[in-house]
Design an enzyme around this catalytic site. Structure first.
Site, mmCIF file in Angstrom:
data_model
loop_
_atom_site.group_PDB
_atom_site.id
_atom_site.type_symbol
_atom_site.label_atom_id
_atom_site.label_comp_id
_atom_site.label_asym_id
_atom_site.label_seq_id
_atom_site.Cartn_x
_atom_site.Cartn_y
_atom_site.Cartn_z
ATOM 1 N N GLY A 102 8.752 -7.790 -3.884
ATOM 2 C CA GLY A 102 9.278 -6.818 -4.837
ATOM 3 C C GLY A 102 8.265 -6.488 -5.910
ATOM 4 O O GLY A 102 8.379 -6.964 -7.045
ATOM 5 N N TYR A 103 7.273 -5.698 -5.557
ATOM 6 C CA TYR A 103 6.247 -5.272 -6.506
ATOM 7 C C TYR A 103 6.423 -3.798 -6.888
ATOM 8 O O TYR A 103 6.753 -3.466 -8.009
ATOM 9 C CB TYR A 103 4.853 -5.502 -5.913
ATOM 10 C CG TYR A 103 4.244 -6.854 -6.205
ATOM 11 C CD1 TYR A 103 5.025 -7.987 -6.356
ATOM 12 C CD2 TYR A 103 2.871 -7.002 -6.293
ATOM 13 C CE1 TYR A 103 4.465 -9.231 -6.611
ATOM 14 C CE2 TYR A 103 2.290 -8.240 -6.552
ATOM 15 C CZ TYR A 103 3.091 -9.349 -6.707
ATOM 16 O OH TYR A 103 2.525 -10.568 -6.959
ATOM 17 N N SER A 104 6.171 -2.892 -5.937
ATOM 18 C CA SER A 104 6.131 -1.458 -6.232
ATOM 19 C C SER A 104 7.483 -0.912 -6.671
ATOM 20 O O SER A 104 8.540 -1.367 -6.214
ATOM 21 C CB SER A 104 5.658 -0.679 -4.998
ATOM 22 O OG SER A 104 4.332 -1.010 -4.669
ATOM 23 N N GLU A 156 -3.480 -10.852 -0.337
ATOM 24 C CA GLU A 156 -2.969 -9.700 0.407
ATOM 25 C C GLU A 156 -4.089 -8.823 0.934
ATOM 26 O O GLU A 156 -3.974 -8.224 2.002
ATOM 27 C CB GLU A 156 -2.043 -8.870 -0.485
ATOM 28 C CG GLU A 156 -1.419 -7.673 0.225
ATOM 29 C CD GLU A 156 -0.492 -6.872 -0.663
ATOM 30 O OE1 GLU A 156 0.171 -5.963 -0.144
ATOM 31 O OE2 GLU A 156 -0.426 -7.139 -1.872
ATOM 32 N N SER A 179 -4.330 0.757 -3.924
ATOM 33 C CA SER A 179 -4.855 1.940 -3.242
ATOM 34 C C SER A 179 -6.379 1.945 -3.263
ATOM 35 O O SER A 179 -7.022 1.363 -4.145
ATOM 36 C CB SER A 179 -4.326 3.218 -3.897
ATOM 37 O OG SER A 179 -4.925 3.408 -5.164
ATOM 38 N N ASN A 180 -6.966 2.629 -2.257
ATOM 39 C CA ASN A 180 -8.420 2.669 -2.182
ATOM 40 C C ASN A 180 -9.042 3.321 -3.410
ATOM 41 O O ASN A 180 -10.150 2.963 -3.823
ATOM 42 C CB ASN A 180 -8.854 3.413 -0.912
ATOM 43 C CG ASN A 180 -8.683 2.549 0.325
ATOM 44 O OD1 ASN A 180 -8.142 1.436 0.261
ATOM 45 N ND2 ASN A 180 -9.134 3.040 1.461
#
Length: 395
Positions: free
Chosen positions: A127-129, A248, A380-381
């Site tokens: 439960g992060y984003s 991760e 994200s990159n």
């Protein structure tokens, strides 16, 4: 170019290969090779096989039930599993939460939760984003307020998480929640363990572009969480969050090599204008470019692995590996889809088995679409490039 290991590491590699050759069920191998989604029962089956050998929690030390492998041994194991088309072990409890509990958990938390991860009693999700807090994770708004009622002191959690992978199967969720609005954003975050069966937890499916139900929205409405489910110090959960993300992010070398082998097989089999596709100059050039990039990634990844094995930290190089690995996997899935051509349509999967199409045709489009996420999750990159620019280049 093959990987270059010491004699001891090569012996371990041979042991892993022998295990996979004899213990990986053919049905699971086939489903993974064809790019098909595994059921929870199939994932449980593979986890149980690994645990019976003591190889399930590859990142854990021996005293907590892991194999106590070195960084090189973990690399070898993950690499060979990918090449053998073994199912990916679900990372949430094993690779993400487990190391966090081992480092920051209380003795009681370790004694209770770690064995339940290993024996499959608890399946976890992350439960992060949130809708307004993805790459800018510190902007999260899910609140946890410490309160007291007749049952004692606890947290009440309210808010929403999104893109929660496999929440529909999970028993538990580890969450970043805001416990203070007064400190700077990162200082007011805590790390909580929440029972998915608690009153007030609601899971809503999100069907992705490939037609699969892999991710979800999770809503919390006055969800009661015991104080003992706080990991680390209150308002210091950002420390746990950053540590978790180092586990991760990875380059996925084995997945890249396996995908390259599938691409070469398809390109040699598919005919275009009377000759195999791998003899087409333009397509062959794209294949060569991605293979060269993969060889460079292998070398860099092994260099980082050697640094970790010597007691160092991957540091900002983990960001570089994540960016390059995700881009290579996306390019490989794109080339497989292009090689299959118009047959790469997910809705034709059943009919494709009847017309002589390569087996990759049935899942080429779905895998291409699903792999678009690789450059987003785990940071994200774009954010990773910012970290690289600031840390390595001083920009």
């Amino acid at each position: 170019m093959d990987l270059d290991f010491t004699a001891v590491e090569e012996a371990f590699r041979a042991e892993v290969r022998a295990f996979l050759a004899t213990q990986l069920p053919a049905a699971l191998r086939t489903r993974v090779a064809e790019g098909r989604t595994l059921t929870k029962a199939e994932m449980v089956q593979w986890h149980a096989i690994l645990q019976s050998r003591g190889w399930l929690a590859s990142h854990w030390p021996r005293e907590h039930g892991g194999p106590g492998w070195t960084a090189v041994e973990r690399f070898v194991f993950e690499y060979e599993c990918a090449l053998a088309d073994a199912p990916r072990t679900l990372p949430f409890g094993l690779i993400m939460l487990g190391p966090v509990l081992i480092r920051y958990g209380t003795p009681a938390q370790k004694a209770h939760w770690l064995p339940r991860i290993l024996d499959g009693s608890d399946w976890w999700c992350q439960g992060y984003s949130e809708p307004g807090a993805g790459s800018d994770l510190a902007a999260l708004r899910t609140r946890a307020v410490r309160t007291t009622d007749v049952r004692g002191e606890h947290y009440l959690v309210n808010g929403q998480k999104t893109w929660t992978t496999l929440a529909q199967h999970a028993d538990m969720i580890f969450c970043l929640v805001r416990t203070s609005m007064e400190a700077r954003p990162q200082r007011g975050i805590s790390f909580l363990l929440i029972d998915m069966k608690s009153p007030g937890v609601e899971v809503r499916p999100i069907v992705t572009l490939d037609g699969e139900h892999e991710v979800n929205e999770v809503f919390f409405t006055d969800v009661r969480v015991p104080l003992e489910n706080l990991v680390g110090e209150e308002n210091e959960g950002w420390t746990c969050a950053k540590y978790l993300l180092t586990h991760e992010r990875n380059a996925g070398i084995g997945f890249c090599v396996a995908a390259l082998q599938r691409l070469k097989t398809v390109a040699a089999r598919v005919q275009r204008q009377g000759r195999p596709l791998d003899q087409d100059p333009l397509f062959a050039a794209r294949m060569a470019r991605v293979e060269i990039a993969l060889e460079n990634l292998k070398t860099t990844s092994l260099r980082v692995t050697a640094t970790v094995a010597a007691g160092g930290s991957p540091g900002v190089q983990s960001s570089a590996l994540k960016v390059l690995g995700s881009e290579i996997r996306q390019e490989l899935s794109s080339l497989i889809r292009r090689a299959v051509g118009p047959r790469a349509q997910a809705q034709l999967a059943d009919a494709l088995a009847l017309d002589g199409s390569p087996p990759e045709a049935a899942t080429a489009a779905a895998q291409y679409l699903n792999n678009r996420k690789l450059s987003i999750f785990g940071g994200s990159n774009e954010v990773q490039r910012g970290i690289i620019a600031k840390t390595m280049l001083g920009l």
